[in-house]
Scaffold this motif. Structure first.
Motif, PDB file in Angstrom:
ATOM      1  N   GLU A 193      28.625  -1.749 -37.492  1.00  4.50           N
ATOM      2  CA  GLU A 193      29.488  -2.246 -38.562  1.00  4.50           C
ATOM      3  C   GLU A 193      29.593  -1.217 -39.677  1.00  4.50           C
ATOM      4  O   GLU A 193      30.676  -0.998 -40.251  1.00  4.50           O
ATOM      5  N   ARG A 196      31.826   1.493 -38.382  1.00  8.61           N
ATOM      6  CA  ARG A 196      33.228   1.038 -38.384  1.00  8.61           C
ATOM      7  C   ARG A 196      33.851   1.194 -39.763  1.00  8.61           C
ATOM      8  O   ARG A 196      34.982   1.694 -39.893  1.00  8.61           O
ATOM      9  N   ASP A 197      33.126   0.828 -40.793  1.00  3.40           N
ATOM     10  CA  ASP A 197      33.645   0.942 -42.149  1.00  3.40           C
ATOM     11  C   ASP A 197      33.762   2.402 -42.575  1.00  3.40           C
ATOM     12  O   ASP A 197      34.734   2.783 -43.238  1.00  3.40           O
ATOM     13  N   ASP A 199      34.176   5.066 -40.604  1.00  2.00           N
ATOM     14  CA  ASP A 199      35.127   5.846 -39.802  1.00  2.00           C
ATOM     15  C   ASP A 199      36.438   5.102 -39.570  1.00  2.00           C
ATOM     16  O   ASP A 199      37.111   5.314 -38.562  1.00  2.00           O
ATOM     17  N   ALA A 200      36.821   4.259 -40.504  1.00  2.00           N
ATOM     18  CA  ALA A 200      37.999   3.408 -40.314  1.00  2.00           C
ATOM     19  C   ALA A 200      39.274   4.195 -40.035  1.00  2.00           C
ATOM     20  O   ALA A 200      40.196   3.691 -39.386  1.00  2.00           O
ATOM     21  N   ARG A 201      39.329   5.444 -40.489  1.00  2.00           N
ATOM     22  CA  ARG A 201      40.545   6.242 -40.312  1.00  2.00           C
ATOM     23  C   ARG A 201      40.412   7.284 -39.199  1.00  2.00           C
ATOM     24  O   ARG A 201      41.316   8.102 -39.006  1.00  2.00           O
ATOM     25  N   ALA A 205      38.066   4.786 -34.261  1.00  2.16           N
ATOM     26  CA  ALA A 205      37.811   3.559 -35.010  1.00  2.16           C
ATOM     27  C   ALA A 205      38.011   2.315 -34.143  1.00  2.16           C
ATOM     28  O   ALA A 205      37.297   1.317 -34.295  1.00  2.16           O
ATOM     29  N   THR A 209      35.432  -0.837 -33.662  1.00  3.89           N
ATOM     30  CA  THR A 209      35.850  -2.219 -33.953  1.00  3.89           C
ATOM     31  C   THR A 209      35.619  -3.122 -32.753  1.00  3.89           C
ATOM     32  O   THR A 209      35.127  -4.246 -32.875  1.00  3.89           O
TER      33      THR A 209
END
Length: 216
Positions: A193, A196-197, A199-201, A205, A209
């Motif tokens: 989690e 994920r936050d 490497d959101a871009r 990603a 997720t």
């Protein structure tokens, strides 16, 4: 994996050579007359043939022991030679080997695993965590060392490998139950989690997720 590009793997290979110095590699091997036509020169032998038959229809278990450094280096540089096959052959024969030799093989396996975690799964020539764990698992040993290395590698590429393993396992990939239990623990869920936050871009990603959704 190109061993020349990873200092840890290269150092482990040299350590392997040193560990087996008391067992010089033979220049020729006695071969089954029907299978290999008799004696075979090591220098002229096909690497894949050696990996598959050494210590069986070609040469002796002592020859396999002496050629272990060569076999493992070849498995990391020749795409035709499968690392899992080589480690499996070693595991069939290493019960009588010395601790120094067995530890040198383990050190190389750990170094290769560590190098893999430093690369994103979609890197050119990269392997997946599932595939590498399967290869190293051919030694028949508990995965505790490999898990410890994974926990230590708090980097994006290692997180990406973890996410891929969770997703691959969901779709039926074979994973050691002990590793799968570790991957599904709350600690790894929190880790993914966080990744994920962070490497959101990034292009991976979606994998992060998906893994988080599966562990939710």
């Amino acid at each position: 994996m190109d061993v020349q590009t990873d200092a840890g793997v290269d150092a482990a290979l040299w350590g392997l050579e040193a560990a087996f110095v008391a067992h010089p590699a033979p220049r020729s091997l006695a071969g089954c007359p029907q299978c290999h036509g008799g004696e075979v020169s090591v220098a002229d032998a096909d690497p894949l043939t050696l990996a598959l038959t050494l210590g069986n229809t070609l040469g002796t278990p002592d020859d396999l022991r002496a050629l272990t450094p060569w076999l493992l280096r070849t498995a990391l540089t020749d795409e035709r030679v499968d690392l899992r096959t080589v480690l499996g052959r070693i595991a069939e024969n290493w019960a009588t080997w010395g601790d120094l030799e067995r530890d040198a093989v383990r050190d190389l396996a750990d170094a290769v695993w560590s190098a893999l975690l430093d690369m994103h799964p979609d890197a050119p020539g990269g392997a997946t965590a599932v595939g590498m764990l399967d290869s190293v698992g051919a030694l028949g040993e508990p995965p505790a060392r490999l898990i410890a290395i994974w926990e230590y590698k708090e980097i994006a590429s290692a997180d990406h490998h973890l996410a891929e393993l969770v997703v691959d396992a969901f779709y039926g990939a074979r994973v050691d139950p002990r590793i799968l239990a570790w991957a599904h623990a709350d600690t790894q869920r929190v880790r993914l989690e966080r990744a994920r936050d962070r490497d959101a871009r990034e292009r991976w990603a979606g994998t992060l997720t998906a893994a988080c959704d599966l562990l939710a």
